[in-house]
Design a protein around this motif. Structure first.
Motif, PDB file in Angstrom:
ATOM      1  N   UNK A 126      -0.382   8.581  18.871  1.00  0.00           N
ATOM      2  CA  UNK A 126       0.121   7.703  19.934  1.00  0.00           C
ATOM      3  C   UNK A 126      -0.627   6.369  19.979  1.00  0.00           C
ATOM      4  N   UNK A 127      -0.782   5.773  18.800  1.00  0.00           N
ATOM      5  CA  UNK A 127      -1.472   4.493  18.690  1.00  0.00           C
ATOM      6  C   UNK A 127      -0.563   3.486  17.983  1.00  0.00           C
ATOM      7  N   UNK A 128      -0.555   2.255  18.510  1.00  0.00           N
ATOM      8  CA  UNK A 128       0.184   1.148  17.908  1.00  0.00           C
ATOM      9  C   UNK A 128      -0.826   0.097  17.468  1.00  0.00           C
ATOM     10  N   UNK A 129      -0.884  -0.174  16.179  1.00  0.00           N
ATOM     11  CA  UNK A 129      -1.777  -1.188  15.631  1.00  0.00           C
ATOM     12  C   UNK A 129      -0.981  -2.468  15.394  1.00  0.00           C
ATOM     13  N   UNK A 130      -1.306  -3.528  16.115  1.00  0.00           N
ATOM     14  CA  UNK A 130      -0.629  -4.803  15.898  1.00  0.00           C
ATOM     15  C   UNK A 130      -1.229  -5.439  14.648  1.00  0.00           C
ATOM     16  N   UNK A 131      -0.375  -5.823  13.713  1.00  0.00           N
ATOM     17  CA  UNK A 131      -0.847  -6.302  12.416  1.00  0.00           C
ATOM     18  C   UNK A 131      -0.571  -7.776  12.163  1.00  0.00           C
TER      19      UNK A 131
ATOM     20  N   UNK B 171       0.820  -1.215   0.000  1.00  0.00           N
ATOM     21  CA  UNK B 171       0.000   0.000   0.000  1.00  0.00           C
ATOM     22  C   UNK B 171       0.854   1.265   0.000  1.00  0.00           C
ATOM     23  N   UNK B 172       2.159   1.086   0.236  1.00  0.00           N
ATOM     24  CA  UNK B 172       3.066   2.224   0.304  1.00  0.00           C
ATOM     25  C   UNK B 172       3.239   2.759   1.705  1.00  0.00           C
ATOM     26  N   UNK B 173       2.458   2.247   2.630  1.00  0.00           N
ATOM     27  CA  UNK B 173       2.532   2.718   4.008  1.00  0.00           C
ATOM     28  C   UNK B 173       3.654   2.013   4.761  1.00  0.00           C
ATOM     29  N   UNK B 174       4.237   2.701   5.731  1.00  0.00           N
ATOM     30  CA  UNK B 174       5.315   2.075   6.508  1.00  0.00           C
ATOM     31  C   UNK B 174       4.756   1.279   7.683  1.00  0.00           C
TER      32      UNK B 174
ATOM     33  N   UNK C  86       1.921  -1.083  13.005  1.00  0.00           N
ATOM     34  CA  UNK C  86       1.825   0.265  12.432  1.00  0.00           C
ATOM     35  C   UNK C  86       1.807   1.231  13.609  1.00  0.00           C
ATOM     36  N   UNK C  87       2.833   2.049  13.708  1.00  0.00           N
ATOM     37  CA  UNK C  87       2.901   3.041  14.779  1.00  0.00           C
ATOM     38  C   UNK C  87       2.469   4.392  14.223  1.00  0.00           C
ATOM     39  N   UNK C  88       1.508   4.993  14.880  1.00  0.00           N
ATOM     40  CA  UNK C  88       1.042   6.324  14.503  1.00  0.00           C
ATOM     41  C   UNK C  88       1.509   7.276  15.596  1.00  0.00           C
ATOM     42  N   UNK C  89       2.634   7.895  15.353  1.00  0.00           N
ATOM     43  CA  UNK C  89       3.260   8.744  16.366  1.00  0.00           C
ATOM     44  C   UNK C  89       2.378   9.941  16.727  1.00  0.00           C
ATOM     45  N   UNK C  90       1.703  10.501  15.736  1.00  0.00           N
ATOM     46  CA  UNK C  90       0.890  11.696  15.983  1.00  0.00           C
ATOM     47  C   UNK C  90      -0.288  11.423  16.910  1.00  0.00           C
TER      48      UNK C  90
END
Length: 102
Positions: A80-85, A55-58, A74-78
């Motif tokens: 402060x959420x961590x999505x376990x994939x 998808x191009x996402x890191x 997937x870490x969303x620093x802005x």
């Protein structure tokens, strides 16, 4: 940080008991973290790597149990959420088909 799908981590620990201690420690560490960038993540996890998926996402790949397993997040620093994939064995990770799914 807030972890999305913690049950996923508990299920992985149950399925792969060798990784249970690492996953429990990772959960505690991430909950307490306020990472703002990848450099801060590497302050805790030196081997963490950024991988770009189809998808191009890191996503961030954490080596677990001396590289026996890989935890993909997937870490969303802005926000402060961590999505376990994904939680993969080294062999599953090396097949690279997981990159097409994300």
């Amino acid at each position: 940080m807030r972890i999305i799908k913690e049950k996923f981590l508990r299920d992985a620990a149950e399925r792969y008991p060798k990784a249970a201690k690492y996953l429990a420690a990772w959960t505690v560490t991430v909950r307490a973290a306020a990472w703002r960038n990848m450099a801060e993540v590497r302050g805790c996890y030196r081997s963490a790597d950024v991988v770009h998926v189809r998808s191009g996402k890191p996503v961030i790949v954490f080596n677990v149990c001396g590289n026996t397993y890989r935890l993909i997040v997937a870490l969303h620093f802005n926000s402060q959420v961590a999505y376990t994939l994904r939680f993969l064995t080294h062999a599953e990770y090396d097949r690279d088909d997981w990159k097409d799914e994300l």
